[in-house]
Design a protein around this motif. Sequence first.
Motif, PDB file in Angstrom:
ATOM      1  N   LEU A  87      -3.874   5.170  -9.418  1.00  0.00           N
ATOM      2  CA  LEU A  87      -2.662   5.084  -8.597  1.00  0.00           C
ATOM      3  C   LEU A  87      -2.587   6.317  -7.718  1.00  0.00           C
ATOM      4  CD1 LEU A  87       0.110   3.733  -7.963  1.00  0.00           C
ATOM      5  CD2 LEU A  87       1.063   5.090  -9.825  1.00  0.00           C
ATOM      6  N   ALA A  88      -2.502   6.095  -6.425  1.00  0.00           N
ATOM      7  CA  ALA A  88      -2.315   7.222  -5.521  1.00  0.00           C
ATOM      8  C   ALA A  88      -0.996   7.894  -5.890  1.00  0.00           C
ATOM      9  CB  ALA A  88      -2.290   6.736  -4.081  1.00  0.00           C
ATOM     10  N   ARG A  89      -0.857   9.149  -5.517  1.00  0.00           N
ATOM     11  CA  ARG A  89       0.363   9.896  -5.808  1.00  0.00           C
ATOM     12  C   ARG A  89       1.591   9.069  -5.426  1.00  0.00           C
ATOM     13  NH1 ARG A  89       2.769  12.504  -2.467  1.00  0.00           N
ATOM     14  NH2 ARG A  89       4.414  13.924  -2.940  1.00  0.00           N
ATOM     15  N   PHE A  90       2.611   9.083  -6.262  1.00  0.00           N
ATOM     16  CA  PHE A  90       3.853   8.357  -5.987  1.00  0.00           C
ATOM     17  C   PHE A  90       4.406   8.848  -4.655  1.00  0.00           C
ATOM     18  CE2 PHE A  90       8.493   8.088  -6.179  1.00  0.00           C
ATOM     19  CZ  PHE A  90       8.664   6.743  -6.461  1.00  0.00           C
ATOM     20  N   ASP A  91       4.624   7.917  -3.750  1.00  0.00           N
ATOM     21  CA  ASP A  91       5.117   8.264  -2.423  1.00  0.00           C
ATOM     22  C   ASP A  91       6.493   7.640  -2.242  1.00  0.00           C
ATOM     23  OD1 ASP A  91       5.678   8.501   0.298  1.00  0.00           O
ATOM     24  OD2 ASP A  91       3.591   8.190   0.888  1.00  0.00           O
ATOM     25  N   ARG A  92       7.518   8.446  -2.455  1.00  0.00           N
ATOM     26  CA  ARG A  92       8.877   7.899  -2.403  1.00  0.00           C
ATOM     27  C   ARG A  92       9.257   7.419  -1.006  1.00  0.00           C
ATOM     28  NH1 ARG A  92      13.793  11.555  -2.085  1.00  0.00           N
ATOM     29  NH2 ARG A  92      13.106  13.243  -0.760  1.00  0.00           N
ATOM     30  N   ALA A  93       8.736   8.081   0.042  1.00  0.00           N
ATOM     31  CA  ALA A  93       9.035   7.649   1.412  1.00  0.00           C
ATOM     32  C   ALA A  93       8.437   6.264   1.675  1.00  0.00           C
ATOM     33  CB  ALA A  93       8.505   8.668   2.415  1.00  0.00           C
ATOM     34  N   GLU A  94       7.213   6.051   1.202  1.00  0.00           N
ATOM     35  CA  GLU A  94       6.572   4.744   1.365  1.00  0.00           C
ATOM     36  C   GLU A  94       7.344   3.669   0.597  1.00  0.00           C
ATOM     37  OE1 GLU A  94       2.342   2.434   0.480  1.00  0.00           O
ATOM     38  OE2 GLU A  94       2.514   4.561   0.019  1.00  0.00           O
ATOM     39  N   LEU A  95       7.722   3.980  -0.639  1.00  0.00           N
ATOM     40  CA  LEU A  95       8.477   3.021  -1.443  1.00  0.00           C
ATOM     41  C   LEU A  95       9.830   2.725  -0.807  1.00  0.00           C
ATOM     42  CD1 LEU A  95       8.577   1.228  -3.915  1.00  0.00           C
ATOM     43  CD2 LEU A  95       9.461   3.189  -5.221  1.00  0.00           C
ATOM     44  N   TYR A  96      10.483   3.749  -0.279  1.00  0.00           N
ATOM     45  CA  TYR A  96      11.762   3.556   0.417  1.00  0.00           C
ATOM     46  C   TYR A  96      11.576   2.570   1.576  1.00  0.00           C
ATOM     47  CZ  TYR A  96      15.823   4.342   3.326  1.00  0.00           C
ATOM     48  OH  TYR A  96      16.955   4.153   4.091  1.00  0.00           O
ATOM     49  N   GLN A  97      10.531   2.770   2.383  1.00  0.00           N
ATOM     50  CA  GLN A  97      10.266   1.886   3.518  1.00  0.00           C
ATOM     51  C   GLN A  97      10.010   0.456   3.063  1.00  0.00           C
ATOM     52  OE1 GLN A  97      10.737   2.243   6.715  1.00  0.00           O
ATOM     53  NE2 GLN A  97      11.477   4.290   6.286  1.00  0.00           N
ATOM     54  N   GLU A  98       9.235   0.302   2.009  1.00  0.00           N
ATOM     55  CA  GLU A  98       8.951  -1.035   1.483  1.00  0.00           C
ATOM     56  C   GLU A  98      10.226  -1.717   1.012  1.00  0.00           C
ATOM     57  OE1 GLU A  98       4.427  -0.198  -0.166  1.00  0.00           O
ATOM     58  OE2 GLU A  98       6.101  -0.078  -1.562  1.00  0.00           O
ATOM     59  N   LEU A  99      11.057  -0.997   0.257  1.00  0.00           N
ATOM     60  CA  LEU A  99      12.310  -1.575  -0.236  1.00  0.00           C
ATOM     61  C   LEU A  99      13.264  -1.875   0.915  1.00  0.00           C
ATOM     62  CD1 LEU A  99      12.907   0.541  -3.463  1.00  0.00           C
ATOM     63  CD2 LEU A  99      12.149  -1.835  -3.299  1.00  0.00           C
ATOM     64  N   SER A 100      13.263  -1.019   1.909  1.00  0.00           N
ATOM     65  CA  SER A 100      14.101  -1.251   3.085  1.00  0.00           C
ATOM     66  C   SER A 100      13.702  -2.558   3.770  1.00  0.00           C
ATOM     67  CB  SER A 100      13.962  -0.083   4.061  1.00  0.00           C
ATOM     68  OG  SER A 100      14.686  -0.329   5.239  1.00  0.00           O
ATOM     69  N   THR A 101      12.418  -2.761   3.946  1.00  0.00           N
ATOM     70  CA  THR A 101      11.918  -3.987   4.567  1.00  0.00           C
ATOM     71  C   THR A 101      12.256  -5.210   3.717  1.00  0.00           C
ATOM     72  OG1 THR A 101      10.122  -2.790   5.632  1.00  0.00           O
ATOM     73  CG2 THR A 101       9.837  -5.159   5.387  1.00  0.00           C
ATOM     74  N   MET A 102      12.047  -5.095   2.406  1.00  0.00           N
ATOM     75  CA  MET A 102      12.274  -6.230   1.516  1.00  0.00           C
ATOM     76  C   MET A 102      13.752  -6.577   1.334  1.00  0.00           C
ATOM     77  SD  MET A 102       9.363  -5.913  -1.446  1.00  0.00           S
ATOM     78  CE  MET A 102       9.210  -4.157  -1.676  1.00  0.00           C
TER      79      MET A 102
END
Length: 123
Positions: A87-102
């Motif tokens: 698992l690549a380092r946890f990227d909260r900004a990436e996860l935020y963007q994904e959740l925002s889109t979803m």
Amino acid sequence: SPGAIMEHFTLNFTITNLMFTPDLQTPNSRKFRSTEKIMKHYIDPLLQKSSIGPHFTGCKVTGFRSGRLRDDTKVDAVCSYKDNASLARFDRAELYQELSTMTNSVTKLGHYSLDRNSLYVDG
């Protein structure tokens, strides 16, 4: 998997069409338990579809709080995933963007409406 470490992150958001009531603050109340179950029904599938999906192990609602307006309820959750070399380092900004889109730009979670400025992911 061997060598995997359980990691946690917090997830917070505000629902604008779920009226806060005092029994939502009591973890053993019927209202808390049923609302917690509904939140897991909506949150867990989103995270399973995200970049951490294969490593995601679930979220636990830790509390509901009163929002600024009468119909606002703030939701606090702690989510877990297995962290290992694949698992690549946890990227909260990436996860935020994904959740925002979803969540349609942080406006919809199932039949609930969200305060678009309320989504917070903290790893």
